[in-house]
Design a protein around this motif. Structure first.
Motif, mmCIF file in Angstrom:
data_model
loop_
_atom_site.group_PDB
_atom_site.id
_atom_site.type_symbol
_atom_site.label_atom_id
_atom_site.label_comp_id
_atom_site.label_asym_id
_atom_site.label_seq_id
_atom_site.Cartn_x
_atom_site.Cartn_y
_atom_site.Cartn_z
ATOM 1 N N LEU A 1 0.780 -1.065 -0.014
ATOM 2 C CA LEU A 1 -0.086 0.253 -0.008
ATOM 3 C C LEU A 1 0.984 1.243 0.033
ATOM 4 N N SER B 1 2.077 1.769 -3.456
ATOM 5 C CA SER B 1 1.156 2.009 -4.286
ATOM 6 C C SER B 1 0.993 3.596 -4.126
ATOM 7 N N GLY C 1 -3.525 1.972 6.986
ATOM 8 C CA GLY C 1 -3.746 1.129 5.640
ATOM 9 C C GLY C 1 -5.014 1.885 4.870
ATOM 10 N N THR D 1 -4.318 5.393 3.851
ATOM 11 C CA THR D 1 -3.305 5.250 2.632
ATOM 12 C C THR D 1 -4.235 5.063 1.378
ATOM 13 N N LEU D 2 -5.181 4.246 1.626
ATOM 14 C CA LEU D 2 -5.953 3.893 0.394
ATOM 15 C C LEU D 2 -6.808 5.112 0.013
ATOM 16 N N ILE E 1 -4.715 7.667 -1.704
ATOM 17 C CA ILE E 1 -4.488 7.125 -3.073
ATOM 18 C C ILE E 1 -5.762 7.642 -3.938
#
Lengths: 302, 258
Positions: free
Chosen positions: B161, B164, B233, B236-237, B240
């Motif tokens: 992640l 990414s 997590g 972070t998603l 993104i």
């Protein structure tokens, strides 16, 4: 039927005015040349029509069957300095372009091969584009612009960067394409425009200074001069010419006499009759047709 | 269909540019370098010699999880640099060379153009990272003691992640700048700035993506999926997602040529 109508198109780059309030339209089936010196705004205009730049003001209207259609699917565009993926082969690039233009997968390869044949690079189709010459890239560029059979093909300076041979090939190709498509191309080389286009748009400092069908413009800018040259004794004949009723004035430039007249027909009759009767030693007699260059200079200088 | 066409072209390009070979290799090397050299340090010192008579060396025994953190530390510094350099030309380079001018006049959706490139890069990164961490995990089990397979999966997933996120930053800056070099610089500066800010305001920024490695370590040590790791997590998603939507919006509004 009007294919494209442009109204009050204006483009500023920051504070610099690149295209100033231009309007024009043309019908489908025409070959239109956008001519003008470097920096006149030709590329900017084409990029706005292609949807790559947003006009600061003004509208662009395409004649389209379905208002929802993406305008980009109706046009083919070749930029002035087309760049490709150097690691692809010509055939791969053409197929990729075709797929992006929504050509069905079953048809795209067949069409690509046919088109490569037509633009004359089929021997090189499986070579990487990095090995292509300038002329080959230009032809691949035209192929990718017409693979989806667009209604309007726009070419930005399609022949300016080519050598005489490549230029001839591309002009011939354009001549052929004229039968199937509407073409709008820009150039600063007037003889190219003269050769293939039926309609002209003269652009100067971001403004359209003259526009219209080629033959109409020719008549409009027809200069009424006749040029004569003689084997000898120039001065004597200049004096005689000035006494003719149809002659307005004369001027001598090197060994050529430029005769300004009211009417070409009358003056031709009178001058030739005199020349015959008095046995003038004529070496040349020509009626000056308006060249694009004269037209351009006149339009630009007012 | 259109997306697949764009994506396949990216895959072919990465293959012909050998990215599918060198990126995994470099990441594997970075991941195993530190654990292995640490393990063999006594042997190396002995063979190189040059230590004064009677010098004593106390090399602490490394726990498997500490060895894994060494891998992550290398990936976080040089690894980030590698994936940034690998991806910096994706959109910016096409705009700079002018080929974007040919592609963007085709009737394609800009979002597809961006996400196809983004996905192709993510695929390389995830495959390379999986290979790198698996190799590292193999050596750690061999040399330092047991680290469970679940620990490996957890590390790959959450660290993936973070990578990414870095790739998404590159995509975002590619839409803003046409120079691949500037894109790389902006991305690196952003990640450095994030880690500085995170360590300055640590209390309030527990779930910053920069803390990913730390949370992974805690989770492995405590042998549970900690809330902090999950939240990091998730954050972070979300970041993104915001960056991708932002990139698309900028792409639509901004003129992509000249």
């Amino acid at each position: 039927m009007t294919l494209l109508a442009v109204n009050n198109l204006t483009k500023y780059y920051g504070k610099t005015l690149a295209v100033n309030n231009i309007s024009f339209e043309f019908e489908s089936g025409r070959c239109v040349a956008l001519i003008g010196p470097n920096g006149a705004g030709k590329t900017t205009t084409l990029q706005m029509l292609a949807g790559l730049l947003k006009p600061t003001e003004g509208t662009i209207q395409f004649q389209q069957d379905n208002k929802k259609d993406d305008i980009r699917s109706l046009i083919g565009y070749l930029p002035q300095f087309p760049a490709f993926y150097p690691w692809m082969t010509g055939r791969e690039f053409l197929i990729y372009s075709g797929k992006l233009s929504k050509i069905p997968a079953s048809e795209v390869e067949k069409r690509a091969d046919k088109l490569l044949e037509r633009v004359g690079i089929s021997e090189a189709k499986n070579r990487r584009i990095s090995t292509y010459s300038g002329g080959m890239k230009q032809r691949l560029g035209i192929a990718q612009a017409i693979i989806h059979r667009p209604k309007l093909l726009m070419l930005d300076e399609p022949v300016s960067a080519l050598d005489p041979l490549g230029r001839r090939e591309v002009l011939t190709l354009m001549e052929e394409l004229k039968n199937d498509l509407t073409i709008l191309f820009s150039t600063h080389i007037l003889s190219d425009a003269d050769e293939v286009s039926d309609e002209l748009l003269l652009l100067h400092q971001g403004e359209i200074v003259e526009a219209g069908p080629m033959d109409e413009l020719r008549t409009k800018y027809q200069t009424t001069t006749i040029e004569l040259s003689f084997e000898n004794n120039l001065e004597a004949y200049v004096a005689k010419l000035e006494q003719l009723s149809s002659v307005v004035k004369t001027s001598v430039d090197k060994n050529i006499v430029h005769v300004t007249v009211d009417s070409i027909e009358e003056a031709r009759q009178e001058i030739l009759t005199n020349a015959l009767e008095e046995k003038w030693p004529l070496t040349d007699f020509s009626v000056n047709r308006a060249s694009l260059e004269d037209m351009f200079m006149k339009a630009v200088n007012g | 269909m259109e997306w697949i066409t764009l994506f396949n072209k990216e895959m072919l390009e990465h293959w012909r540019n050998f990215k599918w070979i060198w990126v995994p290799l470099v990441l594997i090397l970075l991941a195993i370098m530190d654990p292995i050299t640490t393990y063999y340090l006594p042997v190396i010192l002995e063979n190189v010699g040059g230590l004064p008579e009677g010098a004593m060396f106390e090399i602490p025994e490394l726990l498997p999880v500490e060895a894994l953190m060494m891998s992550l530390a290398q990936l976080s510094s040089l690894g980030v640099l590698v994936i940034v350099l690998m991806s910096m030309g994706t959109i910016a380079g096409e705009r700079k060379s002018g080929v974007a001018e040919l592609i963007l006049v085709k009737p394609i959706r800009y979002l597809n153009y961006i996400t196809a490139k983004w996905s192709a890069l993510l695929l390389i990164v995830w495959v390379s990272l999986t290979l790198a961490l698996s190799t590292s995990w193999y050596y750690i089990n061999l040399l330092f003691g047991e680290l469970s397979f679940t620990d490996l999966l957890l590390t790959i997933f959450f660290y993936g992640l973070w990578f990414s996120f870095v790739i998404t930053l590159v995509i975002f800056f590619s839409v803003i700048s046409r120079s691949p070099g500037l894109v790389a610089a902006f991305t690196i500066i952003t990640t450095i700035a994030m880690s500085i800010i995170t360590s300055l305001f640590g209390k309030h920024l527990t779930w910053s993506p920069s803390n990913m490695s730390g949370h992974i370590e805690y989770a492995i040590v405590s042998q549970e999926l900690t809330k902090d790791l999950m939240m990091t997590g998730l954050i972070t998603l979300i970041l993104i997602g915001i960056l991708i939507v932002g990139a698309q919006q900028i792409f639509i509004r901004k003129e992509q040529i000249n």
